[in-house]
Design an enzyme around this catalytic site. Structure first.
Site, PDB file in Angstrom:
ATOM      1  N   THR A  11       0.852  -1.139   0.130  1.00 33.54           N
ATOM      2  CA  THR A  11      -0.092  -0.184   0.050  1.00 33.54           C
ATOM      3  C   THR A  11       0.939   1.352   0.112  1.00 33.54           C
ATOM      4  O   THR A  11       0.487   2.545  -0.055  1.00 33.54           O
ATOM      5  CB  THR A  11      -1.130   0.233   1.295  1.00 33.54           C
ATOM      6  N   ALA A  13       4.355   3.898  -1.106  1.00 28.01           N
ATOM      7  CA  ALA A  13       4.375   4.661  -2.664  1.00 28.01           C
ATOM      8  C   ALA A  13       5.383   3.791  -3.525  1.00 28.01           C
ATOM      9  O   ALA A  13       5.421   3.647  -4.578  1.00 28.01           O
ATOM     10  CB  ALA A  13       5.028   5.892  -2.147  1.00 28.01           C
ATOM     11  N   ARG A  39      -3.477  -2.060   9.748  1.00 32.36           N
ATOM     12  CA  ARG A  39      -4.538  -1.007   9.191  1.00 32.36           C
ATOM     13  C   ARG A  39      -4.965  -1.239   7.788  1.00 32.36           C
ATOM     14  O   ARG A  39      -6.001  -0.611   7.249  1.00 32.36           O
ATOM     15  CB  ARG A  39      -3.300   0.246   9.145  1.00 32.36           C
ATOM     16  N   ARG A  99      21.480  -3.756   4.251  1.00 34.38           N
ATOM     17  CA  ARG A  99      22.231  -3.458   3.211  1.00 34.38           C
ATOM     18  C   ARG A  99      23.671  -3.805   3.486  1.00 34.38           C
ATOM     19  O   ARG A  99      24.577  -4.002   2.595  1.00 34.38           O
ATOM     20  CB  ARG A  99      22.228  -2.088   2.861  1.00 34.38           C
ATOM     21  N   CYS A 128      18.056   5.021  -2.274  1.00 32.09           N
ATOM     22  CA  CYS A 128      17.797   5.628  -3.693  1.00 32.09           C
ATOM     23  C   CYS A 128      18.856   6.575  -4.229  1.00 32.09           C
ATOM     24  O   CYS A 128      19.177   6.280  -5.485  1.00 32.09           O
ATOM     25  CB  CYS A 128      16.376   6.370  -3.523  1.00 32.09           C
ATOM     26  N   GLN A 155      16.700  16.021  -2.359  1.00 36.03           N
ATOM     27  CA  GLN A 155      16.018  14.935  -2.376  1.00 36.03           C
ATOM     28  C   GLN A 155      14.527  15.124  -2.164  1.00 36.03           C
ATOM     29  O   GLN A 155      14.002  15.939  -1.328  1.00 36.03           O
ATOM     30  CB  GLN A 155      16.448  13.946  -1.182  1.00 36.03           C
ATOM     31  N   SER A 158       9.079  12.169  -1.915  1.00 36.33           N
ATOM     32  CA  SER A 158       8.736  10.543  -1.986  1.00 36.33           C
ATOM     33  C   SER A 158       9.541   9.726  -1.140  1.00 36.33           C
ATOM     34  O   SER A 158       9.327   8.744  -0.962  1.00 36.33           O
ATOM     35  CB  SER A 158       8.769  10.100  -3.363  1.00 36.33           C
ATOM     36  N   GLY A 159      10.748  10.100  -0.986  1.00 33.07           N
ATOM     37  CA  GLY A 159      11.874   9.344  -0.175  1.00 33.07           C
ATOM     38  C   GLY A 159      11.318   9.101   1.105  1.00 33.07           C
ATOM     39  O   GLY A 159      11.710   7.990   1.803  1.00 33.07           O
ATOM     40  N   LYS A 212      25.147   6.454   4.308  1.00 35.23           N
ATOM     41  CA  LYS A 212      24.460   5.446   3.347  1.00 35.23           C
ATOM     42  C   LYS A 212      25.143   5.437   2.026  1.00 35.23           C
ATOM     43  O   LYS A 212      25.606   4.693   1.424  1.00 35.23           O
ATOM     44  CB  LYS A 212      22.978   5.570   3.282  1.00 35.23           C
ATOM     45  N   HIS A 241      14.772  12.485  -7.357  1.00 37.93           N
ATOM     46  CA  HIS A 241      15.634  13.242  -6.734  1.00 37.93           C
ATOM     47  C   HIS A 241      16.804  13.717  -7.605  1.00 37.93           C
ATOM     48  O   HIS A 241      17.054  13.251  -8.915  1.00 37.93           O
ATOM     49  CB  HIS A 241      16.612  12.365  -5.811  1.00 37.93           C
TER      50      HIS A 241
HETATM   51  P1  A2P Z   1       0.125   0.310   5.812  1.00 36.42           P
HETATM   52  O1  A2P Z   1      -0.310   1.113   4.497  1.00 36.42           O
HETATM   53  O2  A2P Z   1      -0.765  -0.599   6.111  1.00 36.42           O
HETATM   54  O3  A2P Z   1       0.488   1.302   6.658  1.00 36.42           O
HETATM   55  P2  A2P Z   1       5.338   4.215   2.541  1.00 36.42           P
HETATM   56  O4  A2P Z   1       6.747   4.065   2.608  1.00 36.42           O
HETATM   57  O5  A2P Z   1       4.796   4.949   1.598  1.00 36.42           O
HETATM   58  O6  A2P Z   1       5.084   5.056   3.868  1.00 36.42           O
HETATM   59  O7  A2P Z   1       4.643   2.758   2.670  1.00 36.42           O
HETATM   60  C1  A2P Z   1       5.183   1.979   3.672  1.00 36.42           C
HETATM   61  C2  A2P Z   1       4.573   0.468   3.464  1.00 36.42           C
HETATM   62  O8  A2P Z   1       4.976  -0.229   4.624  1.00 36.42           O
HETATM   63  C3  A2P Z   1       2.755   0.506   3.480  1.00 36.42           C
HETATM   64  O9  A2P Z   1       2.478  -0.401   2.479  1.00 36.42           O
HETATM   65  C4  A2P Z   1       2.783   0.271   4.887  1.00 36.42           C
HETATM   66  O10 A2P Z   1       1.394  -0.345   5.323  1.00 36.42           O
HETATM   67  C5  A2P Z   1       3.791  -1.082   5.287  1.00 36.42           C
HETATM   68  N1  A2P Z   1       3.990  -1.165   6.748  1.00 36.42           N
HETATM   69  C6  A2P Z   1       4.414  -0.258   7.586  1.00 36.42           C
HETATM   70  N2  A2P Z   1       4.569  -0.820   8.838  1.00 36.42           N
HETATM   71  C7  A2P Z   1       4.138  -2.195   8.585  1.00 36.42           C
HETATM   72  C8  A2P Z   1       4.207  -3.127   9.493  1.00 36.42           C
HETATM   73  N3  A2P Z   1       4.398  -3.030  10.714  1.00 36.42           N
HETATM   74  N4  A2P Z   1       3.608  -4.481   8.949  1.00 36.42           N
HETATM   75  C9  A2P Z   1       3.434  -4.539   7.792  1.00 36.42           C
HETATM   76  N5  A2P Z   1       3.652  -3.527   6.699  1.00 36.42           N
HETATM   77  C10 A2P Z   1       3.924  -2.315   7.150  1.00 36.42           C
END
Ligand code: A2P
Length: 338
Positions: A11, A13, A39, A99, A128, A155, A158-159, A212, A241
């Protein structure tokens, strides 16, 4: 051969881009599982015209999975990547969790594809800014070893993920309406502002993002003594970036030769119109696969110095595309196995 793939962080980016790239590049899929936090359980995401359910990652998530593309942050990867490997899957991890682990290859397919073959279950996708820089300078390093890199980054939001991108848009609206911008994802307002990268600082004053670039570049190039120094800055750009890179070689490197090499390098696109003063810009790099390179010029302060300016899509080549390219590389060499 086709593979049962799971996206951890579907879910986010990068997750969204992974879905797009798997479809666009026709990765041979036998199954696709979308995993995120509790969530997101119950949500659906579109893939090739079909709505696929998002499931909360759990102990049994990796049974019958060949390949995991993980992009859910370091702490989530630390917990789930070893479990996925235990369940028999190979993990391409986009977080910084593994990494620098000597048992984990850190791969940029244009640079060190051979490293992928050493994997013991986990392969790390570099940071990235490091990916974008290494794609642009590796072809030169092959011809004349680089002695020292001085880089400054610009940067995009989106990062810091999808939420950070939304935050910058909301901040811009708030500021234009004369309101005080809200900050949650970032410590300071980014709209109409910029700030040195907000990752934690070490005792000699470098932030984590800068370190990094130093450590990962050395690992990817297999050049432990390469001199690298970086200044990382967040700018109010949504995605893609930019980097100002200064390279020092042992001997002078002709700009004509540099252009010739980069014009024929994989993953690089030369963007230079000196008459129009047109060079790489984040808006042009957005959604594009190659790293845009331009403003290549002799460093007037050093006979062996070279200046260049690059832009690359942080979510694409800087994250999701590099991960999918690693997956393709593994598939081509039949390395999606433990
Ligand atoms: P969720 O949308 O359910 O919070 P971004 O880098 O765009 O913020 O996305 C982070 C991604 O990592 C999302 O898909 C988020 O899911 C997922 N994520 C964050 N914390 C957890 C967790 N504890 N377990 C599983 N997925 C996670």
């Amino acid at each position: 051969k086709s593979y049962r793939v799971a996206i951890l962080g579907a879910t986010g980016a990068v997750g969204a881009e992974l879905l797009e790239l798997l479809a666009e590049r026709e990765f041979p899929l036998a199954d696709l599982k979308l995993l995120a936090s509790p969530r997101s359980a119950g949500k659906t995401l579109a893939f090739k015209g079909e709505e696929l359910p998002v499931v909360a990652v759990a102990e049994d998530s990796f049974n019958h999975v060949d390949l995991v593309l993980a992009s859910a942050g370091g702490s989530t990867s630390k917990v789930w990547a070893p479990k996925a490997v235990e369940a028999g899957a190979v993990v391409i991890d986009n977080s910084s969790a593994f990494r620098m682990d000597p048992n984990v290859p850190l791969v940029v397919p244009e640079v060190n594809p051979e490293a992928a073959a050493m994997h013991q279950g986990i392969i790390a996708n570099p940071n990235c800014t490091t990916i974008l820089m290494t794609v642009a300078i590796w072809p030169l390093h092959q011809v004349q070893p680089i002695q020292r890199i001085v880089v400054a980054t610009y940067q995009s939001a989106s990062g810091a993920g999808a939420r950070a991108m939304e935050e910058v848009k909301a901040q811009a609206i708030a500021i234009l309406q004369g309101e005080t911008p809200k900050t949650e994802a970032f410590p300071y307002p980014l709209a109409f502002n910029l700030f040195p990268h907000n990752s934690s600082l070490n005792d000699v004053g470098y932030c984590e993002e800068e370190m990094k670039m130093v450590k990962e570049t050395r690992k990817i190039f297999n050049a432990p003594d390469l001199k690298v120094t970086a200044t990382c800055v967040r700018v109010p750009v949504l995605r893609a970036h930019s980097e100002a890179i200064n390279l020092e070689f042992k001997e002078p490197f002709s700009v004509t030769k540099v252009r010739e090499i980069l014009a024929n390098s994989p993953g690089v696109k030369l963007v230079e119109d000196w008459e129009a003063n047109y060079f790489p810009m984040p808006i042009d790099a957005t959604g594009q696969d190659p790293v845009l390179v331009g403003r290549i010029r002799q460093d007037i302060s050093h006979p062996c110095g070279l200046e260049m300016w690059i832009c690359g899509d942080q979510i694409r080549k800087g994250a999701a595309l590099n991960a999918v390219q690693i997956a393709e590389l593994l598939a081509a060499k039949d390395l999606i196995k433990l």
